[in-house]
Design a protein around this motif. Sequence first.
Motif, PDB file in Angstrom:
ATOM      1  N   THR A   1     -17.672 -62.679 -26.688  1.00 57.82           N
ATOM      2  CA  THR A   1     -17.836 -64.115 -26.883  1.00 57.82           C
ATOM      3  C   THR A   1     -18.317 -64.738 -25.579  1.00 57.82           C
ATOM      4  O   THR A   1     -17.689 -64.553 -24.536  1.00 57.82           O
ATOM      5  CB  THR A   1     -16.506 -64.766 -27.304  1.00 57.82           C
ATOM      6  OG1 THR A   1     -16.070 -64.193 -28.538  1.00 57.82           O
ATOM      7  CG2 THR A   1     -16.676 -66.270 -27.482  1.00 57.82           C
ATOM      8  N   SER A   2     -19.435 -65.446 -25.631  1.00 59.68           N
ATOM      9  CA  SER A   2     -20.030 -65.998 -24.414  1.00 59.68           C
ATOM     10  C   SER A   2     -19.754 -67.496 -24.310  1.00 59.68           C
ATOM     11  O   SER A   2     -20.015 -68.260 -25.237  1.00 59.68           O
ATOM     12  CB  SER A   2     -21.537 -65.745 -24.389  1.00 59.68           C
ATOM     13  OG  SER A   2     -22.161 -66.286 -25.540  1.00 59.68           O
ATOM     14  N   VAL A   3     -19.201 -67.889 -23.167  1.00 59.19           N
ATOM     15  CA  VAL A   3     -18.983 -69.297 -22.833  1.00 59.19           C
ATOM     16  C   VAL A   3     -19.924 -69.614 -21.673  1.00 59.19           C
ATOM     17  O   VAL A   3     -19.909 -68.932 -20.645  1.00 59.19           O
ATOM     18  CB  VAL A   3     -17.522 -69.548 -22.420  1.00 59.19           C
ATOM     19  CG1 VAL A   3     -17.328 -71.008 -22.018  1.00 59.19           C
ATOM     20  CG2 VAL A   3     -16.575 -69.152 -23.541  1.00 59.19           C
TER      21      VAL A   3
ATOM     22  N   ALA B   1     -25.724 -69.267 -26.168  1.00 59.78           N
ATOM     23  CA  ALA B   1     -24.315 -68.912 -25.976  1.00 59.78           C
ATOM     24  C   ALA B   1     -23.481 -69.314 -27.189  1.00 59.78           C
ATOM     25  O   ALA B   1     -23.854 -70.191 -27.968  1.00 59.78           O
ATOM     26  CB  ALA B   1     -23.780 -69.581 -24.715  1.00 59.78           C
ATOM     27  N   ASP B   2     -22.317 -68.683 -27.333  1.00 57.72           N
ATOM     28  CA  ASP B   2     -21.403 -69.046 -28.422  1.00 57.72           C
ATOM     29  C   ASP B   2     -20.780 -70.417 -28.173  1.00 57.72           C
ATOM     30  O   ASP B   2     -20.566 -71.190 -29.111  1.00 57.72           O
ATOM     31  CB  ASP B   2     -20.300 -67.990 -28.543  1.00 57.72           C
ATOM     32  CG  ASP B   2     -20.845 -66.633 -28.950  1.00 57.72           C
ATOM     33  OD1 ASP B   2     -21.634 -66.575 -29.914  1.00 57.72           O
ATOM     34  OD2 ASP B   2     -20.503 -65.636 -28.288  1.00 57.72           O
ATOM     35  N   VAL B   3     -20.477 -70.705 -26.904  1.00 58.43           N
ATOM     36  CA  VAL B   3     -19.845 -71.983 -26.536  1.00 58.43           C
ATOM     37  C   VAL B   3     -20.568 -72.528 -25.308  1.00 58.43           C
ATOM     38  O   VAL B   3     -20.818 -71.782 -24.351  1.00 58.43           O
ATOM     39  CB  VAL B   3     -18.346 -71.807 -26.216  1.00 58.43           C
ATOM     40  CG1 VAL B   3     -17.718 -73.146 -25.852  1.00 58.43           C
ATOM     41  CG2 VAL B   3     -17.615 -71.162 -27.388  1.00 58.43           C
ATOM     42  N   LEU B   4     -20.903 -73.820 -25.320  1.00 56.09           N
ATOM     43  CA  LEU B   4     -21.587 -74.443 -24.191  1.00 56.09           C
ATOM     44  C   LEU B   4     -20.740 -75.584 -23.635  1.00 56.09           C
ATOM     45  O   LEU B   4     -20.210 -76.399 -24.382  1.00 56.09           O
ATOM     46  CB  LEU B   4     -22.947 -74.992 -24.624  1.00 56.09           C
ATOM     47  CG  LEU B   4     -23.679 -75.864 -23.599  1.00 56.09           C
ATOM     48  CD1 LEU B   4     -24.106 -75.031 -22.392  1.00 56.09           C
ATOM     49  CD2 LEU B   4     -24.892 -76.548 -24.244  1.00 56.09           C
ATOM     50  N   HIS B   5     -20.631 -75.642 -22.308  1.00 59.69           N
ATOM     51  CA  HIS B   5     -19.987 -76.756 -21.627  1.00 59.69           C
ATOM     52  C   HIS B   5     -20.945 -77.314 -20.586  1.00 59.69           C
ATOM     53  O   HIS B   5     -21.329 -76.592 -19.644  1.00 59.69           O
ATOM     54  CB  HIS B   5     -18.697 -76.312 -20.923  1.00 59.69           C
ATOM     55  CG  HIS B   5     -17.586 -75.956 -21.853  1.00 59.69           C
ATOM     56  ND1 HIS B   5     -16.654 -76.890 -22.287  1.00 59.69           N
ATOM     57  CD2 HIS B   5     -17.241 -74.772 -22.434  1.00 59.69           C
ATOM     58  CE1 HIS B   5     -15.784 -76.283 -23.094  1.00 59.69           C
ATOM     59  NE2 HIS B   5     -16.120 -75.006 -23.201  1.00 59.69           N
TER      60      HIS B   5
ATOM     61  N   LEU C   1     -16.211 -63.895 -22.037  1.00 56.69           N
ATOM     62  CA  LEU C   1     -16.708 -64.055 -20.683  1.00 56.69           C
ATOM     63  C   LEU C   1     -17.364 -65.414 -20.517  1.00 56.69           C
ATOM     64  O   LEU C   1     -18.005 -65.919 -21.441  1.00 56.69           O
ATOM     65  CB  LEU C   1     -17.727 -62.969 -20.334  1.00 56.69           C
ATOM     66  CG  LEU C   1     -17.258 -61.518 -20.345  1.00 56.69           C
ATOM     67  CD1 LEU C   1     -18.390 -60.594 -19.920  1.00 56.69           C
ATOM     68  CD2 LEU C   1     -16.043 -61.313 -19.441  1.00 56.69           C
ATOM     69  N   MET C   2     -17.229 -65.973 -19.320  1.00 55.15           N
ATOM     70  CA  MET C   2     -17.896 -67.215 -19.001  1.00 55.15           C
ATOM     71  C   MET C   2     -19.073 -66.927 -18.075  1.00 55.15           C
ATOM     72  O   MET C   2     -18.952 -66.149 -17.122  1.00 55.15           O
ATOM     73  CB  MET C   2     -16.952 -68.203 -18.316  1.00 55.15           C
ATOM     74  CG  MET C   2     -17.562 -69.580 -18.115  1.00 55.15           C
ATOM     75  SD  MET C   2     -16.450 -70.734 -17.273  1.00 55.15           S
ATOM     76  CE  MET C   2     -16.757 -70.324 -15.559  1.00 55.15           C
ATOM     77  N   PHE C   3     -20.201 -67.553 -18.362  1.00 61.30           N
ATOM     78  CA  PHE C   3     -21.404 -67.413 -17.552  1.00 61.30           C
ATOM     79  C   PHE C   3     -21.727 -68.756 -16.913  1.00 61.30           C
ATOM     80  O   PHE C   3     -21.719 -69.791 -17.585  1.00 61.30           O
ATOM     81  CB  PHE C   3     -22.572 -66.931 -18.418  1.00 61.30           C
ATOM     82  CG  PHE C   3     -22.339 -65.573 -19.021  1.00 61.30           C
ATOM     83  CD1 PHE C   3     -22.784 -64.431 -18.378  1.00 61.30           C
ATOM     84  CD2 PHE C   3     -21.644 -65.441 -20.214  1.00 61.30           C
ATOM     85  CE1 PHE C   3     -22.558 -63.171 -18.915  1.00 61.30           C
ATOM     86  CE2 PHE C   3     -21.413 -64.188 -20.771  1.00 61.30           C
ATOM     87  CZ  PHE C   3     -21.860 -63.049 -20.124  1.00 61.30           C
ATOM     88  N   ILE C   4     -22.010 -68.739 -15.620  1.00 61.75           N
ATOM     89  CA  ILE C   4     -22.362 -69.959 -14.902  1.00 61.75           C
ATOM     90  C   ILE C   4     -23.866 -69.983 -14.707  1.00 61.75           C
ATOM     91  O   ILE C   4     -24.425 -69.137 -14.005  1.00 61.75           O
ATOM     92  CB  ILE C   4     -21.660 -70.032 -13.538  1.00 61.75           C
ATOM     93  CG1 ILE C   4     -20.136 -69.931 -13.703  1.00 61.75           C
ATOM     94  CG2 ILE C   4     -22.028 -71.321 -12.809  1.00 61.75           C
ATOM     95  CD1 ILE C   4     -19.379 -69.901 -12.392  1.00 61.75           C
TER      96      ILE C   4
ATOM     97  N   ALA D   1     -28.104 -62.370 -23.192  1.00 61.82           N
ATOM     98  CA  ALA D   1     -27.664 -62.936 -24.477  1.00 61.82           C
ATOM     99  C   ALA D   1     -27.531 -61.875 -25.556  1.00 61.82           C
ATOM    100  O   ALA D   1     -26.519 -61.809 -26.276  1.00 61.82           O
ATOM    101  CB  ALA D   1     -28.627 -64.035 -24.916  1.00 61.82           C
ATOM    102  N   LEU D   2     -28.541 -61.027 -25.711  1.00 63.67           N
ATOM    103  CA  LEU D   2     -28.471 -59.987 -26.732  1.00 63.67           C
ATOM    104  C   LEU D   2     -27.444 -58.915 -26.367  1.00 63.67           C
ATOM    105  O   LEU D   2     -26.815 -58.321 -27.245  1.00 63.67           O
ATOM    106  CB  LEU D   2     -29.842 -59.346 -26.933  1.00 63.67           C
ATOM    107  CG  LEU D   2     -30.895 -60.205 -27.636  1.00 63.67           C
ATOM    108  CD1 LEU D   2     -32.222 -59.442 -27.736  1.00 63.67           C
ATOM    109  CD2 LEU D   2     -30.430 -60.622 -29.024  1.00 63.67           C
TER     110      LEU D   2
END
Length: 378
Positions: free
Chosen positions: A24-26, A40-44, A3-6, A15-16
């Motif tokens: 998997t958190s983006v 997060a697992d991945v940050l942009h 999933l992507m979070f804005i 988060a937990l």
Amino acid sequence: MKLMFIGARLFEDVALYTEKHGITSVLTESNPDAPNQDLADVLHLVPRGMEGPKTVAIKEDVDGVVPLIGVDGPLLSLSSLKKDLEENYGIPVVTSPLKASSIAQNKYKTKKFLLENNLPTPPFQLINMDLSESHFNFPMVLKQGHGQGGVGIEVVNNHHEMIEYLEKFGNALAEDFVDGIEISVEVLGWKGDHIPLVPVYKGKTSPDGKHPLFKVKKSPLEIDGIDNSTNNEMIRELALKICRLMGVEGSADLDLIFDGEKNLVLEINTRPSGTRYLTAASCNINPLQEMVDMATGKWKSEQVQKNIKDYFAMEVPVGDFSTKRNSYLYRSFEESHGWIIHGPPHHQRITIRGETKKSVLKIAQSLKLPSLIEEPLY
């Protein structure tokens, strides 16, 4: 599941939960100094606007998008992103569609929607500097079409104060001041399936325009001298009707005033609510975690109803409170001894949950909360 979070600021609330459920958190964020980016697992890091999140969602091949934005400004852009990703890429976006967000974001459109659907709201009129044919029952509440957190809202007591306001803004929505009880109720909705949660007491209306964020709040709503069970159910039914008419998705909340006889609707907000901790404390439903379930495709209102519990809860503004517990590690009432502290420096609040009013007060007294002196809690 990915999933992507804005938005990083509210990510600490899920988060937990994502970790627990193997998601998997983006995370996309436009502010390089925003908190919680490391959770997060991945940050942009992306530019402001929705083009960056759209690009990331497609590139990362996410299964859903959960906007964690608690301000009004980006809501219309979010609705456009929702339409684009859902229709063209099959990626669900847990936010309201354009119809709902456009009504909610503009106070003039909100009033028009309420009147067209015969929904109760305080009397109002649109005014400008020409007041020659206008008549007012002071005090009056003056508002701008856009804004949140009390910005652009003033209570005026006479024509002189009204002119001063109009000299600053040019025009206003002038609403009769209602002496009553301020209320919020959150509603969850997804794919035409909706459920209202617990009504929250936010204090008495204030002629000085004091915002509910700075008041002691309680849940469930209790008002002296009325049948609270019946009134709370009426509020929930009203909220449900409104959100169905608007087609709300994700999390939304309604602001109302009880004038002693009836509940009047003030606003509808199609975003995570400032009362979400109090809601989670009193009915055991965390609205942001429910949005995660919507994105994964497993959300059903029937299951939410089964999971609802009845607790007493209150929330006290504390400004700054010295503790290490204001972090994502302490966002569960079960694991935090019945209280959670949240909010940025100078604007922190403590939300307390208990099986009884007495147990809530006992925790509050043990914490020596300064706001207890200002207002009786139960």
